[in-house]
Write a protein that holds these residues in place. Structure first.
Motif, mmCIF file in Angstrom:
data_model
loop_
_atom_site.group_PDB
_atom_site.id
_atom_site.type_symbol
_atom_site.label_atom_id
_atom_site.label_comp_id
_atom_site.label_asym_id
_atom_site.label_seq_id
_atom_site.Cartn_x
_atom_site.Cartn_y
_atom_site.Cartn_z
ATOM 1 N N CYS A 54 39.398 111.780 51.873
ATOM 2 C CA CYS A 54 39.500 110.667 52.676
ATOM 3 C C CYS A 54 40.805 110.158 52.600
ATOM 4 C CB CYS A 54 38.352 109.609 52.606
ATOM 5 S SG CYS A 54 38.386 108.476 53.648
ATOM 6 N N TYR A 55 41.688 110.550 53.686
ATOM 7 C CA TYR A 55 43.023 110.101 53.675
ATOM 8 C C TYR A 55 42.978 108.623 54.080
ATOM 9 C CZ TYR A 55 45.086 114.653 52.622
ATOM 10 O OH TYR A 55 45.469 116.108 52.230
ATOM 11 N N ALA A 56 42.318 108.240 54.885
ATOM 12 C CA ALA A 56 42.209 107.063 55.503
ATOM 13 C C ALA A 56 41.874 106.112 54.234
ATOM 14 C CB ALA A 56 41.323 106.867 56.344
ATOM 15 N N ALA A 57 41.265 106.486 53.123
ATOM 16 C CA ALA A 57 40.977 105.215 52.040
ATOM 17 C C ALA A 57 41.963 104.505 51.561
ATOM 18 C CB ALA A 57 39.798 105.961 50.946
ATOM 19 N N PRO A 58 42.876 105.175 50.924
ATOM 20 C CA PRO A 58 43.816 104.518 50.355
ATOM 21 C C PRO A 58 44.691 103.427 51.091
ATOM 22 C CG PRO A 58 44.331 106.696 49.809
ATOM 23 C CD PRO A 58 43.275 106.699 50.769
ATOM 24 N N ALA B 160 48.722 108.907 54.823
ATOM 25 C CA ALA B 160 48.540 109.223 56.160
ATOM 26 C C ALA B 160 49.215 110.681 56.458
ATOM 27 C CB ALA B 160 49.322 108.441 57.072
ATOM 28 N N PHE B 161 50.111 111.194 55.671
ATOM 29 C CA PHE B 161 50.676 112.411 55.951
ATOM 30 C C PHE B 161 50.247 113.345 54.412
ATOM 31 C CE2 PHE B 161 53.846 110.046 58.263
ATOM 32 C CZ PHE B 161 53.489 110.662 59.396
ATOM 33 N N GLY B 162 49.142 113.087 53.779
ATOM 34 C CA GLY B 162 48.547 113.784 52.734
ATOM 35 C C GLY B 162 49.283 113.459 51.364
ATOM 36 N N TYR B 163 49.311 114.254 50.605
ATOM 37 C CA TYR B 163 49.683 113.970 49.141
ATOM 38 C C TYR B 163 49.881 115.112 48.140
ATOM 39 C CZ TYR B 163 50.327 111.073 44.676
ATOM 40 O OH TYR B 163 50.969 110.629 43.543
ATOM 41 N N GLY B 164 50.853 115.207 47.403
ATOM 42 C CA GLY B 164 51.124 116.458 46.664
ATOM 43 C C GLY B 164 51.761 117.706 47.315
ATOM 44 N N VAL B 165 51.371 119.014 46.939
ATOM 45 C CA VAL B 165 51.925 120.034 47.384
ATOM 46 C C VAL B 165 51.563 120.410 48.861
ATOM 47 C CG1 VAL B 165 52.183 121.255 45.045
ATOM 48 C CG2 VAL B 165 50.341 121.436 46.578
ATOM 49 N N HIS B 166 50.579 119.602 49.548
ATOM 50 C CA HIS B 166 50.004 119.921 50.724
ATOM 51 C C HIS B 166 50.778 118.658 51.637
ATOM 52 C CE1 HIS B 166 47.778 123.442 50.465
ATOM 53 N NE2 HIS B 166 47.308 123.246 49.357
ATOM 54 N N HIS B 167 51.386 117.916 51.063
ATOM 55 C CA HIS B 167 52.225 116.709 52.034
ATOM 56 C C HIS B 167 52.669 117.292 53.155
ATOM 57 C CE1 HIS B 167 55.046 113.724 53.380
ATOM 58 N NE2 HIS B 167 54.229 112.769 52.970
#
Length: 409
Positions: A317-321, A346-353
């Motif tokens: 859930c990318y909207a949660a943070p 909103a643009f992801g996190y980690g290696v899949h940013h």
């Protein structure tokens, strides 16, 4: 511990309310997706940061989701394309690094900045068209502006012929529509691949100075490898879908937020608050993607009182943070351009940013001030609460954005 899953609402009508209900159950809770598929929904920022940087979590259904590997998941599953694609979105480990390396040069900050003249030209053309609308006429700004700018930019970047755009648009909308039934989802999936195959065939026959031609010709300098045919088509799918849908929603949500908070909009227009603050606060407050399917546990993962078993699907859930009270305090549900901490995923996190983040930000930071300065009397034609939601628990925007451009009705 609650074990009965929450069924995610495919209509997207109460995104934030649903996230709050998920959060109440703890950092991870079971949800049911279309087709009866159960997955772990992750809404806790700390756990998201852990899982999104953990090698025990994969996006590759071919290696790590038993139901997919056993043939239980078929093309008529509404979310099939999200797990069946073979590109950097679903790649794991070395495969992900290889694919990202081949695509990344097209989305550097420098390459994005080089697109500024094109973005400005498309923006001005769209604003000129809007300015010709008779006073008092309602305009769907999502269609006339929020959609046309990103699709114009991404189609130029990729070299998509005009005649392929309408079909690709319909299929891309279907890609994010979580209300589609099995037959509709399968038909949309196959038509999308037919159109992408035609794009590749055209660019092979007549290469141009565009991303599609570059990806066809791309080679890894270290081992000489190129994108396999399926990887090529699926990478184009990723770039087209992620390259316009998320920016449409960013523009859409930023416009609605600004018009719904007139005092903050006044501060923007007066130069008391910089326009990039609107972009970042909008990304935090109502991010373009809500839930991103799917990831899979490579081995058993334990966190607090939760055990995610090997092979279990995970939906992020990318909207949660953005509205996590542990991160943003009691004011998390409030839209505030002056808040110091506007952190989000909103643009992801980690290696899949998301590689396209610089381009999306550039488009929004160029387009939004121009829109609001060109139309100082811009206002919503219906209350914000009555704007129809996109039929999706993935994509977070409005099905339409009716506005008045001028003062008179």
């Amino acid at each position: 511990m609650i074990t009965e899953p929450i069924t995610l609402d495919t209509t997207g009508v109460d995104t934030q309310g649903e996230i709050a209900r998920l959060r109440e159950r703890g950092p991870a809770t079971l949800v049911e997706l279309p087709g009866g598929v159960r997955a772990w929904s992750i809404t806790d920022t700390d756990l998201l940061e852990l899982l999104l940087t953990d090698s025990r979590v994969s996006k590759d259904a071919r290696q790590h989701w038993p139901a997919f590997m056993n043939g239980e998941v078929q093309p008529d599953w509404p979310l099939f394309a999200w797990v069946a694609v073979n590109n950097m979105f679903t790649a794991y480990g070395a495969d992900h690094r290889r694919l990202r390396k081949l695509v990344a040069p097209a989305f550097t900050a420098r390459r994005s900045a080089a697109l500024q003249p094109q973005i400005e030209a498309i923006t001005e053309e769209l604003l000129d068209t809007l300015a010709a609308v008779p006073a008092g006429e309602v305009v769907d700004l999502r269609e006339a502006f929020c959609y046309r700018l990103p699709i114009g930019v991404i189609s130029e970047l990729m070299g998509v012929p005009d005649e392929l755009l309408p079909g690709l648009r319909v299929c891309a909308d279907g890609f994010f529509d979580t209300t589609l039934g099995p037959e509709e989802a399968a038909a949309n999936y196959f038509e999308l691949y037919r159109l992408l195959g035609e794009l590749v065939a055209r660019k092979r026959a007549e290469p141009g100075d565009d991303l599609t031609s570059a990806l066809i010709a791309a080679r890894d300098d270290e081992d000489g490898s190129a994108l396999a045919e399926q990887e090529l088509v699926d990478t184009l799918l990723l770039v087209i879908s992620a390259g316009h849908e998320t920016t449409i929603n960013l523009l859409d949500q930023a416009i609605v937020a600004a018009l719904s908070h007139p005092e903050q909009l006044k501060a923007l227009r007066a130069g008391e608050v910089a326009w990039p603050e609107l972009v970042e606060e909008s990304l935090r407050y109502d991010t373009a993607v809500v839930h991103a399917p799917l990831r899979f546990a490579v081995e058993d993962i334990e966190y607090e009182d939760v055990r995610i078993a090997k092979g279990d699907p995970i939906i992020v859930c990318y909207a949660a943070p953005g509205r996590d009270p542990k991160v943003h305090g009691d004011t998390a549900p409030e839209f505030d351009l002056t808040r110091e901490n506007k952190s989000h995923m909103a643009f992801g996190y980690g290696v899949h940013h998301c590689l396209g983040a610089p381009l999306a930000r550039l488009e929004a930071n160029l387009a939004l001030p121009r829109l609001f300065h060109r139309f100082p009397d811009l206002r919503l034609a219906v209350p914000a609460a009555e704007l129809p939601a996109l039929p999706s628990f993935i994509s977070n925007g409005h099905a339409s954005l009716p506005v008045y451009l001028t003062a008179g009705e």
